[in-house]
Design a protein around this motif. Structure first.
Motif, PDB file in Angstrom:
ATOM      1  N   LEU A   1       0.811  -1.204   0.000  1.00  0.00           N
ATOM      2  CA  LEU A   1       0.000   0.000   0.000  1.00  0.00           C
ATOM      3  C   LEU A   1       0.851   1.263   0.000  1.00  0.00           C
ATOM      4  O   LEU A   1       0.443   2.297  -0.540  1.00  0.00           O
ATOM      5  CB  LEU A   1      -0.948   0.020   1.204  1.00  0.00           C
ATOM      6  N   ALA A   2       2.036   1.198   0.581  1.00  0.00           N
ATOM      7  CA  ALA A   2       2.919   2.363   0.634  1.00  0.00           C
ATOM      8  C   ALA A   2       3.368   2.782  -0.760  1.00  0.00           C
ATOM      9  O   ALA A   2       3.645   3.950  -0.993  1.00  0.00           O
ATOM     10  CB  ALA A   2       4.128   2.071   1.508  1.00  0.00           C
TER      11      ALA A   2
ATOM     12  N   TRP B   1      -5.970   1.762  -4.338  1.00  0.00           N
ATOM     13  CA  TRP B   1      -6.434   0.993  -3.188  1.00  0.00           C
ATOM     14  C   TRP B   1      -7.840   0.448  -3.420  1.00  0.00           C
ATOM     15  O   TRP B   1      -8.213  -0.566  -2.861  1.00  0.00           O
ATOM     16  CB  TRP B   1      -6.463   1.855  -1.939  1.00  0.00           C
ATOM     17  N   VAL B   2      -8.638   1.147  -4.220  1.00  0.00           N
ATOM     18  CA  VAL B   2     -10.036   0.773  -4.433  1.00  0.00           C
ATOM     19  C   VAL B   2     -10.159  -0.693  -4.826  1.00  0.00           C
ATOM     20  O   VAL B   2     -11.010  -1.410  -4.300  1.00  0.00           O
ATOM     21  CB  VAL B   2     -10.688   1.686  -5.504  1.00  0.00           C
TER      22      VAL B   2
ATOM     23  N   PRO C   1     -10.601  -4.958   0.637  1.00  0.00           N
ATOM     24  CA  PRO C   1     -11.803  -5.804   0.688  1.00  0.00           C
ATOM     25  C   PRO C   1     -13.047  -4.925   0.859  1.00  0.00           C
ATOM     26  O   PRO C   1     -12.964  -3.771   1.253  1.00  0.00           O
ATOM     27  CB  PRO C   1     -11.560  -6.670   1.927  1.00  0.00           C
ATOM     28  N   GLU C   2     -14.172  -5.496   0.532  1.00  0.00           N
ATOM     29  CA  GLU C   2     -15.443  -4.786   0.739  1.00  0.00           C
ATOM     30  C   GLU C   2     -15.788  -4.816   2.216  1.00  0.00           C
ATOM     31  O   GLU C   2     -15.433  -5.762   2.905  1.00  0.00           O
ATOM     32  CB  GLU C   2     -16.560  -5.427  -0.100  1.00  0.00           C
ATOM     33  N   PRO C   3     -16.408  -3.809   2.722  1.00  0.00           N
ATOM     34  CA  PRO C   3     -17.029  -2.673   2.027  1.00  0.00           C
ATOM     35  C   PRO C   3     -16.065  -1.507   1.811  1.00  0.00           C
ATOM     36  O   PRO C   3     -16.452  -0.459   1.318  1.00  0.00           O
ATOM     37  CB  PRO C   3     -18.134  -2.258   2.987  1.00  0.00           C
ATOM     38  N   TYR C   4     -14.799  -1.675   2.165  1.00  0.00           N
ATOM     39  CA  TYR C   4     -13.847  -0.560   2.118  1.00  0.00           C
ATOM     40  C   TYR C   4     -13.582  -0.053   0.703  1.00  0.00           C
ATOM     41  O   TYR C   4     -13.490   1.146   0.480  1.00  0.00           O
ATOM     42  CB  TYR C   4     -12.535  -0.964   2.802  1.00  0.00           C
TER      43      TYR C   4
ATOM     44  N   THR D   1     -14.328   9.608  -5.672  1.00  0.00           N
ATOM     45  CA  THR D   1     -15.004  10.198  -6.829  1.00  0.00           C
ATOM     46  C   THR D   1     -15.522  11.594  -6.488  1.00  0.00           C
ATOM     47  O   THR D   1     -15.325  12.549  -7.243  1.00  0.00           O
ATOM     48  CB  THR D   1     -16.162   9.288  -7.295  1.00  0.00           C
ATOM     49  N   SER D   2     -16.173  11.712  -5.346  1.00  0.00           N
ATOM     50  CA  SER D   2     -16.695  13.004  -4.911  1.00  0.00           C
ATOM     51  C   SER D   2     -15.568  14.008  -4.650  1.00  0.00           C
ATOM     52  O   SER D   2     -15.651  15.177  -5.036  1.00  0.00           O
ATOM     53  CB  SER D   2     -17.525  12.808  -3.639  1.00  0.00           C
TER      54      SER D   2
END
Length: 187
Positions: free
Chosen positions: A103-104, A111-112, A116-119, A128-129
């Motif tokens: 991740l670094a 990351w999307v 894992p879901e729901p993250y 997006t917003s």
């Protein structure tokens, strides 16, 4: 008049993920929840900055300089608060990267598909917003800068001053170079 996020940086998020799992899994879920809360706060302050930029533009167009000053001060406050949340996100990201070194090396947008879901879907919605608001804010800031420069050029022309600071040519030893003047300065 402006809605402001109320959660202070450093305040732990309330976990939205189901409890259970090993203590390490719980820490990871909590860290992901915390990052999403911080990103949501970044989005809220970016939207607040966007509202202030719109307010600044209205006051620039109306030549309402007292209201412009108040709006600009509010914009500064929101920018400082946004910087605090960005710093908090970077700290949380570093912390999470200790568990997931990959991740670094990844931009947050990647990351999307990794989380894992729901993250993943929550991150996608926030991102997006945030991206849309940031693009609109950048456009408004450029427009506001052009309005400020126009106003300064007008003042310079009214005074018959040539200034390279606002895009006007400078004559020999500060004398006029034929730039347009609004008033005759001769007495």
């Amino acid at each position: 008049d402006q809605k402001q996020p109320t959660l202070a940086p450093g305040t732990p998020a309330q976990s939205r993920a189901p409890s259970g799992g090993t203590p390490n899994e719980q820490r990871i879920r909590q860290a992901l929840d915390d990052i999403l809360v911080v990103l949501d706060k970044e989005r809220a302050f970016t939207l607040a900055l966007l509202d202030r930029a719109k307010e600044v533009q209205r006051h620039l167009l109306a030549d309402d300089y007292m209201a412009l000053l108040v709006a600009a001060q509010g914009q500064e406050t929101h920018a400082q608060q946004l910087a605090q949340w960005e710093h908090r996100r970077l700290l949380l990201t570093r912390q999470l990267s200790k568990t997931f070194p990959m991740l670094a090396r990844m931009r947050l947008s990647l990351w999307v598909n990794t989380l894992p879901e729901p993250y993943g879907s929550r991150l996608h919605g926030i991102q997006t917003s945030l991206q849309k608001a940031t693009e609109e804010l950048q456009t408004l800031n450029r427009q506001n800068m052009a309005l400020v420069l126009r106003s300064l050029r007008f003042a310079e022309m009214a005074l018959g001053i040539d200034s390279p600071a606002y895009g006007l040519p400078r004559g020999r030893q500060g004398r006029e170079t034929g730039s347009p003047q609004l008033f005759d300065k001769t007495l």
